[in-house]
Design a protein around this motif. Structure first.
Motif, short mmCIF file in Angstrom:
data_model
loop_
_atom_site.label_atom_id
_atom_site.label_comp_id
_atom_site.label_asym_id
_atom_site.label_seq_id
_atom_site.Cartn_x
_atom_site.Cartn_y
_atom_site.Cartn_z
N GLU A 98 41.41 -10.48 56.68
CA GLU A 98 41.50 -11.12 58.00
C GLU A 98 42.33 -12.39 57.94
OE1 GLU A 98 38.59 -12.97 61.48
OE2 GLU A 98 37.73 -11.75 59.87
N ALA A 99 42.11 -13.21 56.91
CA ALA A 99 42.87 -14.45 56.77
C ALA A 99 44.34 -14.16 56.50
CB ALA A 99 42.28 -15.31 55.65
N THR A 100 44.61 -13.08 55.77
CA THR A 100 46.00 -12.70 55.50
C THR A 100 46.70 -12.29 56.79
OG1 THR A 100 45.50 -12.00 53.24
CG2 THR A 100 47.49 -11.10 54.24
N ARG A 101 46.01 -11.54 57.65
CA ARG A 101 46.60 -11.16 58.93
C ARG A 101 46.87 -12.40 59.79
NH1 ARG A 101 43.04 -6.70 58.38
NH2 ARG A 101 41.38 -7.79 59.50
N ALA A 102 45.93 -13.35 59.78
CA ALA A 102 46.12 -14.57 60.56
C ALA A 102 47.30 -15.38 60.04
CB ALA A 102 44.84 -15.41 60.53
N LEU A 103 47.46 -15.40 58.73
CA LEU A 103 48.58 -16.13 58.14
C LEU A 103 49.91 -15.48 58.50
CD1 LEU A 103 49.59 -18.42 56.34
CD2 LEU A 103 49.30 -16.91 54.37
N ALA A 104 49.94 -14.16 58.50
CA ALA A 104 51.17 -13.45 58.89
C ALA A 104 51.55 -13.80 60.33
CB ALA A 104 50.98 -11.94 58.74
N ALA A 105 50.56 -13.84 61.21
CA ALA A 105 50.83 -14.20 62.60
C ALA A 105 51.33 -15.64 62.70
CB ALA A 105 49.57 -14.03 63.44
N LEU A 106 50.78 -16.53 61.88
CA LEU A 106 51.22 -17.92 61.89
C LEU A 106 52.67 -18.04 61.43
CD1 LEU A 106 50.74 -20.95 62.15
CD2 LEU A 106 49.81 -20.92 59.81
N ILE A 107 53.03 -17.32 60.37
CA ILE A 107 54.41 -17.39 59.87
C ILE A 107 55.39 -16.84 60.91
CG2 ILE A 107 56.00 -16.46 58.13
CD1 ILE A 107 53.73 -16.79 56.10
#
Length: 252
Positions: free
Chosen positions: A185-194
């Motif tokens: 979940e945190a990885t998906r959120a980070l991808a969206a942030l980038i």
């Protein structure tokens, strides 16, 4: 802030050794303005050393580093940072005994210009507070500004480190293994942030999570044996025979 087109950052024939050990033999790469550029490769390939050289933490033994047409080879990290180059690290470097916003305020250029007792003065300076809040809003942490930094989840601490890098007002952001230790979940959120940040910044990232990298990067440089042995778009690397024969082939 619109991004310019063309090459923003370039490494030309970078070499680095530590004693008899050659870590970087001939690193050449170009990072285009407004792009997300990935660097991948096996452990021990020289990726983090490459980041250290590109951002001034190690001086190269040979080669040239050019940022926005200016030769920055051998400059110290603080001098490179002032020109608009910022980075995160594999190991987080946050001030846990402070509130979230203070971590960002300490990295603001306006904070470093304060004489006397800068920390005391900064908390009475509405402009500094607003500048730090604006950075935190960029990474979706504005609502946690006055929480203790150590109270953040591991994923949010990773994001706070990116906020600290952004506080320096960079034009290019280097991220070293940003998904390290993150769950799905945190990885998906980070991808969206980038994806959000790339609208304002050029981004270069080292990443061990190949699916993450292939879904985000415009171009990827594959580093092995201290050299760039392949480079291209994710589609081009999927068709690359070396990649296909390696352990990266399954992911690509």
């Amino acid at each position: 802030m619109p991004l310019l087109e063309g090459t923003l950052f370039e490494a030309r024939g970078i070499q680095k050794r530590f004693g008899a050990r050659v870590v970087l033999e001939n690193i050449t790469l170009k990072i285009e303005a407004g792009s997300v550029h990935g660097i991948m490769g096996p452990n021990g390939a020289g990726k983090t050393t490459c980041f250290h050289v590109l951002t001034g933490f190690h001086a190269p033994d040979a080669g040239q580093i050019v940022f926005d047409g200016k030769d920055i080879t051998g400059l110290k990290p603080h001098a490179i940072a002032r020109l608009g180059v910022s980075r995160s690290f594999q190991i987080m470097n946050l001030f846990d005994d402070t509130v979230v916003i203070e971590n960002v305020m300490l990295a603001l250029p306006a904070f470093r210009a304060i004489s006397g007792n800068p920390l005391r003065e900064s908390f009475s300076d509405r402009q500094l507070i607003d500048a730090a809040l604006a950075v935190l809003d960029q990474v979706n942490l504005g609502g946690r500004a006055w929480d203790n930094a150590k109270s953040l989840s591991y994923g949010d601490r990773r994001v706070l480190e990116i906020a600290v890098a952004l506080a320096a007002e960079p034009r290019i952001l280097f991220l070293d293994e940003p998904t390290a230790g993150l769950g799905a979940e945190a990885t998906r959120a980070l991808a969206a942030l980038i994806r959000k940040l790339r609208q304002r910044y050029t981004i270069c990232l080292i990443e061990h999570d190949m699916r993450f990298l292939f879904n985000l990067a415009d171009r990827i440089s594959v580093v092995h044996w201290g050299q760039v042995i392949a480079e291209g778009t994710p589609a081009e690397l999927r068709a690359n025979k070396w990649v296909a024969r390696s352990a990266l082939g399954e992911v690509a």
